[in-house]
Design an enzyme around this catalytic site. Structure first.
Site, PDB file in Angstrom:
ATOM      1  N   SER A 142       9.045  -7.189  13.790  1.00  0.00           N
ATOM      2  CA  SER A 142      10.400  -7.137  14.333  1.00  0.00           C
ATOM      3  C   SER A 142      10.456  -7.926  15.625  1.00  0.00           C
ATOM      4  O   SER A 142       9.440  -8.096  16.321  1.00  0.00           O
ATOM      5  CB  SER A 142      10.788  -5.684  14.609  1.00  0.00           C
ATOM      6  OG  SER A 142      12.010  -5.592  15.325  1.00  0.00           O
ATOM      7  N   TYR A 156       8.281   2.597  17.985  1.00  0.00           N
ATOM      8  CA  TYR A 156       8.750   1.535  17.094  1.00  0.00           C
ATOM      9  C   TYR A 156       8.305   0.143  17.563  1.00  0.00           C
ATOM     10  O   TYR A 156       7.642  -0.606  16.826  1.00  0.00           O
ATOM     11  CB  TYR A 156      10.272   1.585  16.952  1.00  0.00           C
ATOM     12  CG  TYR A 156      10.780   0.628  15.896  1.00  0.00           C
ATOM     13  CD1 TYR A 156      10.696   0.962  14.554  1.00  0.00           C
ATOM     14  CD2 TYR A 156      11.320  -0.608  16.238  1.00  0.00           C
ATOM     15  CE1 TYR A 156      11.139   0.086  13.569  1.00  0.00           C
ATOM     16  CE2 TYR A 156      11.759  -1.487  15.266  1.00  0.00           C
ATOM     17  CZ  TYR A 156      11.669  -1.141  13.936  1.00  0.00           C
ATOM     18  OH  TYR A 156      12.099  -2.024  12.960  1.00  0.00           O
TER      19      TYR A 156
END
Length: 271
Positions: A142, A156
């Protein structure tokens, strides 16, 4: 002349980027192994790919939070004589809330799915790729792995940064043997991810130009891994954000992260 169709294993294939990868690879002539927790969704997607593309699709439901899931999945592949050419490590999700507000077993399951399972799958499937002199591994990371961490969803960004560094080392170890490894780094992507984490209302405040479709992300990812790109950030907006993060002082980027994260990070757990 007979040709063998490539076989791709896609984790988290029941929706979003995973399902988009399955559709794109089927379009390119791949057979597929689909895995995720939701067997009904996998079966529906498998039937679609069989009818539209004539792909041979194997559905192997698994919960990658289970410590034995990867070994059982790979044992099943061996038992069926399935040799994986492309591994798409896509399975993932977010855990809303600050670190201490969430029970440890929830964090532990998250680490297994987003960090341990991709590494174990690569470890188990790499020998075959190396032996055949060809393979592709896409670790879906990401943009969050390139920018400062934020309050909320504590693990995350850390997990995505791990996937980026893991991919870089793995690529260097294997590229001379015909195995390409790429960390694919999308930004905000239209999928059900934010519905699951309960942040859809916050996400809707972001301007449209910040978003990409899952299909656009996947098309970029397939081209990037074939080219031999080790890290690929999708979309021009995301590439600008990454570049600015590297140029700006750490103190400023952390301040910006703290300010902006309030708009899209859930600071209270919704478990």
């Amino acid at each position: 002349m007979t040709t063998t169709r490539p076989l791709s294993l896609v984790t988290g294939a029941s929706a979003g980027i995973g399902a988009a990868f399955a559709r794109e690879l089927a379009t390119q002539g791949h057979d597929l192994v689909l895995t995720a927790r939701r067997a009904d969704r996998l079966e529906s997607l498998a039937q679609e790919l069989r009818e539209r593309h004539g792909a041979v699709v194997t559905v192997l439901p698994a919960d990658l939070a289970d410590p034995s899931a990867v070994s059982r999945l790979c044992d099943e592949l061996d038992a069926r004589g399935l040799r994986v050419d492309w591994l798409i490590n896509n399975a993932g999700y977010g855990v809303p809330g600050t670190f201490e507000a969430v029970e440890w077993p929830v964090h532990e399951a998250f680490i297994r799915v987003l960090m341990t399972a991709p590494a174990e799958l690569a470890w188990r499937l790499l020998p075959g790729m190396r032996e055949r002199g060809h393979g592709r591994i896409v670790n879906v990371a990401s943009l969050a792995g390139h920018v400062p961490g934020s309050a909320g969803h504590t693990l995350y960004a850390a997990s995505k940064a791990y996937l980026i560094k893991f991919s870089q080392s793995l690529a260097l170890e294997n590229r001379h043997l015909g195995v390409h490894v790429c960390a694919l780094c999308p930004g905000f992507t239209w999928s059900e991810f934010h519905d699951v984490t309960g942040t859809r209302q916050l996400m809707n405040k972001l301007p449209g130009f910040m978003w990409q479709s899952a299909e656009a992300v996947v098309r970029e990812g397939c081209r990037a891994v074939e080219r031999g790109d080790v890290v690929h950030v999708t979309g021009s907006v995301n590439r600008v954000i990454k570049a600015l993060t590297k140029l700006l002082p750490d103190r400023l980027t952390l301040w910006l992260s703290a300010r902006e994260s309030k708009r899209y990070r859930a600071l209270e757990a919704t478990q």
